[in-house]
Design a protein around this motif. Structure first.
Motif, PDB file in Angstrom:
ATOM      1  N   SER A 174      50.423  20.365  -5.436  1.00  0.00           N
ATOM      2  CA  SER A 174      50.835  20.061  -4.064  1.00  0.00           C
ATOM      3  C   SER A 174      52.313  19.702  -4.015  1.00  0.00           C
ATOM      4  O   SER A 174      52.970  19.519  -5.034  1.00  0.00           O
ATOM      5  CB  SER A 174      50.010  18.897  -3.519  1.00  0.00           C
ATOM      6  N   TRP A 175      52.813  19.538  -2.799  1.00  0.00           N
ATOM      7  CA  TRP A 175      54.215  19.144  -2.620  1.00  0.00           C
ATOM      8  C   TRP A 175      54.521  17.807  -3.287  1.00  0.00           C
ATOM      9  O   TRP A 175      55.644  17.556  -3.720  1.00  0.00           O
ATOM     10  CB  TRP A 175      54.568  19.062  -1.128  1.00  0.00           C
ATOM     11  N   ALA A 176      53.501  16.932  -3.390  1.00  0.00           N
ATOM     12  CA  ALA A 176      53.712  15.590  -3.945  1.00  0.00           C
ATOM     13  C   ALA A 176      53.522  15.530  -5.452  1.00  0.00           C
ATOM     14  O   ALA A 176      53.712  14.477  -6.052  1.00  0.00           O
ATOM     15  CB  ALA A 176      52.775  14.593  -3.280  1.00  0.00           C
ATOM     16  N   GLY A 177      53.130  16.659  -6.076  1.00  0.00           N
ATOM     17  CA  GLY A 177      52.956  16.670  -7.515  1.00  0.00           C
ATOM     18  C   GLY A 177      51.529  16.490  -7.991  1.00  0.00           C
ATOM     19  O   GLY A 177      51.284  16.436  -9.200  1.00  0.00           O
ATOM     20  N   ALA A 178      50.554  16.402  -7.070  1.00  0.00           N
ATOM     21  CA  ALA A 178      49.146  16.344  -7.471  1.00  0.00           C
ATOM     22  C   ALA A 178      48.705  17.736  -7.917  1.00  0.00           C
ATOM     23  O   ALA A 178      49.117  18.742  -7.342  1.00  0.00           O
ATOM     24  CB  ALA A 178      48.280  15.863  -6.316  1.00  0.00           C
ATOM     25  N   PHE A 179      47.838  17.804  -8.935  1.00  0.00           N
ATOM     26  CA  PHE A 179      47.497  19.108  -9.495  1.00  0.00           C
ATOM     27  C   PHE A 179      46.043  19.129  -9.966  1.00  0.00           C
ATOM     28  O   PHE A 179      45.403  18.098 -10.143  1.00  0.00           O
ATOM     29  CB  PHE A 179      48.432  19.450 -10.660  1.00  0.00           C
ATOM     30  N   GLY A 180      45.536  20.331 -10.172  1.00  0.00           N
ATOM     31  CA  GLY A 180      44.211  20.511 -10.740  1.00  0.00           C
ATOM     32  C   GLY A 180      43.099  20.520  -9.715  1.00  0.00           C
ATOM     33  O   GLY A 180      43.313  20.371  -8.518  1.00  0.00           O
ATOM     34  N   HIS A 181      41.885  20.717 -10.200  1.00  0.00           N
ATOM     35  CA  HIS A 181      40.708  20.831  -9.347  1.00  0.00           C
ATOM     36  C   HIS A 181      40.548  19.635  -8.427  1.00  0.00           C
ATOM     37  O   HIS A 181      40.139  19.776  -7.275  1.00  0.00           O
ATOM     38  CB  HIS A 181      39.449  20.974 -10.209  1.00  0.00           C
ATOM     39  N   THR A 182      40.822  18.450  -8.937  1.00  0.00           N
ATOM     40  CA  THR A 182      40.656  17.245  -8.115  1.00  0.00           C
ATOM     41  C   THR A 182      41.982  16.513  -7.896  1.00  0.00           C
ATOM     42  O   THR A 182      41.994  15.319  -7.596  1.00  0.00           O
ATOM     43  CB  THR A 182      39.605  16.303  -8.733  1.00  0.00           C
ATOM     44  N   GLN A 183      43.077  17.244  -8.035  1.00  0.00           N
ATOM     45  CA  GLN A 183      44.398  16.828  -7.570  1.00  0.00           C
ATOM     46  C   GLN A 183      44.808  15.434  -8.044  1.00  0.00           C
ATOM     47  O   GLN A 183      45.024  14.517  -7.257  1.00  0.00           O
ATOM     48  CB  GLN A 183      44.462  16.922  -6.044  1.00  0.00           C
ATOM     49  N   PHE A 184      44.937  15.299  -9.354  1.00  0.00           N
ATOM     50  CA  PHE A 184      45.433  14.053  -9.936  1.00  0.00           C
ATOM     51  C   PHE A 184      46.958  14.033  -9.881  1.00  0.00           C
ATOM     52  O   PHE A 184      47.616  15.042 -10.129  1.00  0.00           O
ATOM     53  CB  PHE A 184      45.019  13.936 -11.397  1.00  0.00           C
TER      54      PHE A 184
END
Length: 392
Positions: A174-184
């Motif tokens: 995401s724009w904020a740096g969250a990543f992966g299946h569950t956006q850590f």
């Protein structure tokens, strides 16, 4: 000739402004590289991850988070719909072994974990397309606030690359740096990610099992209690004016004494809860427990936590929200939003392939249609607009 001269002057001014901005970013990035090295990240990882790095558009999204901007009835309608429930139940069956292992290890039930998965990335279909390192470096250097936070997240991201858990070509989010299946976020990954599939890597970008296990571990560490419901919908007495708010937890007996009752007629039970009124006293009401707080900690937004909680109930076969929202123009499911887009296309608007995502082009088209139809031209995809499109 004058027009050409003005254009050249404008371009020259733009270049003059851009040069200091690039220099400032380069200077800031150099400082971040030194900080990462001091934190133990290898020179090889720092160089490969940051060489030639330019800023992106991440800061422009800081004030546009839907959980804080979207009416609760729109927010829930798009996140907790029949499509997501059906797909979530199928995935609970498909990943049953991993979910069972995660529950045994961390005490978090499959429905809650899968609900997080569904809300965060639509079950892995929407990770985000921005480089995690690029977004975090941009936010650390150019955001209007929270620069120190993003600086720490960037260093955490570089540590993840250094560990080999996530490959550079997978490190997008995401724009904020969250990543992966569950956006850590990267720091969350370092604290709570687990290798549930046993391949030696904690890879929430390509391993659903690792993502589900890591999410269960996060909720466990956030205080999630096995066997405790997140809460349930309740009925308030007429003209209720008592306490409310997620942090105002009181014994169930105190709520019962105020005339608060469950919709299904069952007793409120034991323990304590807080009264959540996401649309005020005239909308649906919920008593929420500390497990709701554990879910809330994932993204610190009550609408977000409620979406996960309601979706988890739907995955268990329980009903969704029963009370009526205080609006005469309810929100639309994703299927209905796709129908809005298809009808707009039929009316000559260029909104692209119907995907259920109400972006700028769709909002502009809706606003134009609403104006022509004598409606309030707010660009919102609601029930009234859908019905008007169907009638034309």
């Amino acid at each position: 000739m004058k027009k050409t001269s003005r254009l050249l002057t404008t371009l020259a001014a733009a270049l003059l402004c851009a040069a200091p901005a690039r220099a400032d970013f380069a200077s800031c990035l150099a400082g971040l590289r030194h900080a990462a090295a001091a934190a133990g990240v290898s020179a090889r990882t720092i160089e490969s991850a940051t060489a030639g790095l330019e800023p992106n558009d991440a800061p422009s999204f800081m004030d546009k988070q839907p959980e804080f901007k979207t009416p609760i009835w729109d927010y829930l309608a798009g996140l907790v719909d029949d499509e997501r429930v059906e797909e979530g139940r199928a995935l609970m069956r498909q990943h049953g072994a991993a979910l069972q292992a995660a529950e045994q290890r961390y005490g978090v039930d499959p429905a809650t974990v899968v609900a997080v998965w569904g809300v965060e990335s639509d079950f892995g279909k929407n990770f985000g397309k921005r480089s995690v390192v690029q977004s975090l470096a941009t936010l650390a250097c150019e955001a209007r606030r929270r620069n120190d936070y993003f600086r720490g997240e960037l260093i955490a991201a570089l540590k993840i690359l250094d560990s080999g858990d996530i490959a550079p070509q997978e490190f997008y989010g995401s724009w904020a740096g969250a990543f992966g299946h569950t956006q850590f976020m990267p720091s969350t990954f370092l604290r709570t990610a687990v290798d549930l599939d046993g391949d030696g890597r904690r890879n929430i970008a390509s391993s659903a099992a690792d993502s589900l296990g890591s999410t269960a571990n996060y909720l466990h560490k956030s205080g999630y209690r096995p066997g405790l419901r997140w809460g349930f919908e309740v009925r308030l007495p007429d003209n209720y004016s008592g306490p409310s708010g997620r942090t105002a937890r009181q014994p169930m007996s105190a709520w019962a004494s105020r005339g608060v009752s469950r919709l299904d007629g069952e007793p409120l039970g034991d323990g304590s809860a807080a009264l959540l009124l996401p649309a005020g006293p005239n909308g649906p009401a919920f008593l929420v427990t500390r497990n709701f707080d554990a879910i809330y900690s994932y993204n610190a937004a009550e609408s977000y936590a409620l979406a996960i909680s309601i979706l988890s109930d739907r995955l268990r076969g329980r009903p969704g929200v029963q009370g009526a929202w205080p609006t005469d123009d309810p929100g639309l499911s994703r299927a209905e939003r796709r129908e809005v887009q298809a009808l707009l296309s039929r009316h000559g608007y260029e909104v692209g392939e119907p995907d259920g995502v109400i972006g700028t082009r769709t909002m502009q088209a809706i606003a134009d249609f609403q104006g022509r139809a004598g409606m309030r031209a707010d660009g919102r995809a609601g029930r009234k607009t859908l019905n008007a499109l169907r009638d034309r």
